[in-house]
Design a protein around this motif. Structure first.
Motif, PDB file in Angstrom:
ATOM      1  N   PRO A  62      22.914 -76.228 187.625  1.00 11.49           N
ATOM      2  CA  PRO A  62      22.759 -77.223 186.551  1.00 11.49           C
ATOM      3  C   PRO A  62      21.992 -76.622 185.383  1.00 11.49           C
ATOM      4  O   PRO A  62      21.033 -75.881 185.556  1.00 11.49           O
ATOM      5  CB  PRO A  62      21.968 -78.351 187.224  1.00 11.49           C
ATOM      6  N   LEU A  63      22.443 -76.938 184.190  1.00 15.03           N
ATOM      7  CA  LEU A  63      21.870 -76.363 182.983  1.00 15.03           C
ATOM      8  C   LEU A  63      21.396 -77.480 182.064  1.00 15.03           C
ATOM      9  O   LEU A  63      22.153 -78.416 181.777  1.00 15.03           O
ATOM     10  CB  LEU A  63      22.914 -75.505 182.266  1.00 15.03           C
ATOM     11  N   ARG A  64      20.147 -77.416 181.649  1.00 17.39           N
ATOM     12  CA  ARG A  64      19.609 -78.409 180.721  1.00 17.39           C
ATOM     13  C   ARG A  64      19.583 -77.839 179.315  1.00 17.39           C
ATOM     14  O   ARG A  64      19.063 -76.756 179.084  1.00 17.39           O
ATOM     15  CB  ARG A  64      18.199 -78.832 181.132  1.00 17.39           C
ATOM     16  N   ARG A  90      26.407 -79.988 184.629  1.00 15.31           N
ATOM     17  CA  ARG A  90      26.412 -79.693 186.071  1.00 15.31           C
ATOM     18  C   ARG A  90      27.719 -79.035 186.472  1.00 15.31           C
ATOM     19  O   ARG A  90      28.798 -79.465 186.047  1.00 15.31           O
ATOM     20  CB  ARG A  90      26.179 -80.978 186.868  1.00 15.31           C
ATOM     21  N   PRO A  91      27.652 -77.993 187.283  1.00 13.31           N
ATOM     22  CA  PRO A  91      28.861 -77.265 187.690  1.00 13.31           C
ATOM     23  C   PRO A  91      29.889 -78.189 188.328  1.00 13.31           C
ATOM     24  O   PRO A  91      29.557 -79.035 189.156  1.00 13.31           O
ATOM     25  CB  PRO A  91      28.333 -76.241 188.707  1.00 13.31           C
ATOM     26  N   GLY A  92      31.136 -78.019 187.893  1.00 13.58           N
ATOM     27  CA  GLY A  92      32.220 -78.808 188.459  1.00 13.58           C
ATOM     28  C   GLY A  92      32.373 -80.195 187.874  1.00 13.58           C
ATOM     29  O   GLY A  92      33.265 -80.941 188.275  1.00 13.58           O
ATOM     30  N   VAL A  93      31.519 -80.567 186.918  1.00  9.35           N
ATOM     31  CA  VAL A  93      31.580 -81.897 186.306  1.00  9.35           C
ATOM     32  C   VAL A  93      31.892 -81.745 184.820  1.00  9.35           C
ATOM     33  O   VAL A  93      31.223 -80.968 184.123  1.00  9.35           O
ATOM     34  CB  VAL A  93      30.248 -82.658 186.497  1.00  9.35           C
ATOM     35  N   GLY A  94      32.889 -82.479 184.345  1.00 10.77           N
ATOM     36  CA  GLY A  94      33.208 -82.469 182.917  1.00 10.77           C
ATOM     37  C   GLY A  94      33.700 -81.137 182.413  1.00 10.77           C
ATOM     38  O   GLY A  94      33.498 -80.799 181.239  1.00 10.77           O
ATOM     39  N   GLY A  95      34.355 -80.367 183.273  1.00 10.76           N
ATOM     40  CA  GLY A  95      34.897 -79.085 182.845  1.00 10.76           C
ATOM     41  C   GLY A  95      33.908 -77.944 182.871  1.00 10.76           C
ATOM     42  O   GLY A  95      34.251 -76.834 182.445  1.00 10.76           O
ATOM     43  N   VAL A  96      32.690 -78.173 183.363  1.00 11.71           N
ATOM     44  CA  VAL A  96      31.711 -77.089 183.463  1.00 11.71           C
ATOM     45  C   VAL A  96      32.097 -76.203 184.641  1.00 11.71           C
ATOM     46  O   VAL A  96      32.287 -76.690 185.747  1.00 11.71           O
ATOM     47  CB  VAL A  96      30.283 -77.653 183.655  1.00 11.71           C
ATOM     48  N   PRO A  97      32.216 -74.882 184.428  1.00  8.87           N
ATOM     49  CA  PRO A  97      32.628 -73.989 185.521  1.00  8.87           C
ATOM     50  C   PRO A  97      31.666 -74.043 186.701  1.00  8.87           C
ATOM     51  O   PRO A  97      30.456 -74.202 186.534  1.00  8.87           O
ATOM     52  CB  PRO A  97      32.626 -72.599 184.868  1.00  8.87           C
ATOM     53  N   GLY A  98      32.214 -73.899 187.893  1.00  7.17           N
ATOM     54  CA  GLY A  98      31.392 -73.932 189.096  1.00  7.17           C
ATOM     55  C   GLY A  98      30.786 -72.596 189.453  1.00  7.17           C
ATOM     56  O   GLY A  98      29.974 -72.508 190.364  1.00  7.17           O
TER      57      GLY A  98
END
Length: 293
Positions: free
Chosen positions: A127-129, A178-186
């Motif tokens: 997760p990235l803030r 967050r990874p895997g949510v909204g197109g954010v790479p996992g």
């Protein structure tokens, strides 16, 4: 022939530092020449954020040094906005003229500015803030939006728009990716593009740090270390670059450890000394001699 070409290359003068040259030209009051060099430097590949900020500060200085005009002032304002977008604290103003410094100070009081510490590299799969703060004037209660897109090859980016939440600190906003949510790479190696907009209650864009055509570029990587000095936090606010505690004194110099040990040794030695002492023996008694008749 190869040897001759190699020797010519080795003897050829190095490419001049045009940014340093532009700095000297501004200091000498040769503003038109400085703008030529600054234009060339700005188009060079690989300029760091520090260099981009200095280019903008010097450009504003040169524009304000030219004969006064509305166009020059507007371009100087735009250059200072670009400087603040990559240098929120305005450290690049150290190389600017007094006129540019005064305009920069005025800009922070008459306009809304979206300021953020740009992230260069972050760990993929976590997760990235992303945080931002709003400086300058306020029109009603503005809302900040994060627009982001995970770049896939050379395709045109499609941005996902999410509102940023206001946190306890005044005028500070944040959004979690967050990874895997909204197109954010996992996981894996990816280029994430994003920009942050401040919008007033009527829908008017007050400022945008980055744009859809010129977004902030963030590298998500499994292998590259996170960029030093750039805010990148794990979920829950744990720092991705934790501050290491100062080195502690050796244990033999710490009284909290040595004190009890010394006390135990002293007490143990005293007990051992007492235990090894011979026990006192009673003196042989003499009751005297008595002869009966």
């Amino acid at each position: 022939m190869t040897a001759i070409l190699l020797s010519l290359l080795l003897c050829a003068p190095a490419e001049p530092d045009r940014l340093a040259n532009a700095r000297s030209l501004v200091a000498a009051g040769k503003y038109a020449d400085a703008l030529v060099d600054l234009q060339a430097v700005s188009q060079m590949y690989g300029n760091t954020m520090r260099e981009q900020a200095e280019i903008s500060a010097l450009r504003a200085s040169a524009l304000l040094g030219l004969p006064a005009s509305t166009e020059h002032r507007l371009e100087a304002v735009q250059a200072l906005q670009e400087m603040y977008h990559v240098d929120p604290d305005g450290t690049a103003l150290a190389h600017a003229t007094d006129e540019a410094k005064a305009l920069a100070q005025h800009l922070r009081t008459e306009r809304s500015l979206v300021l953020t510490d740009r992230i260069v590299v972050a760990r993929s799969g976590r997760p990235l803030r992303i945080r931002a703060r709003l400086a300058g004037v306020r029109i009603g209660e503005p809302q900040l939006f994060l627009n982001y897109s995970a770049q896939h090859g050379s395709e045109e980016p499609e941005y996902v728009r999410v509102p940023m939440e206001r946190v306890a600190a005044a005028d500070t906003y944040e959004a979690w990716l967050r990874p895997g949510v909204g197109g954010v790479p996992g996981g894996g190696e990816h280029l994430l593009l994003y920009y942050i907009e401040a919008v007033d209650p009527g829908g008017l864009v007050l400022d945008s740090n980055g744009t859809a055509k010129d977004p902030i570029r963030l590298t998500l990587s499994d292998t590259l270390p996170e960029a030093a000095g750039i805010a990148a936090l794990d979920e829950g606010g744990r720092a991705a670059h934790p501050v290491l505690p100062p080195p502690q004194r050796p244990w033999y110099k710490r009284w909290t450890i040595v004190g009890p040990i010394v006390a135990a040794i002293v007490i143990g030695g005293t007990i051992a000394l007492i235990a090894t002492q011979p026990k006192p023996q009673p003196n042989e008694g003499n009751l005297g001699r008595l002869d009966l008749p």
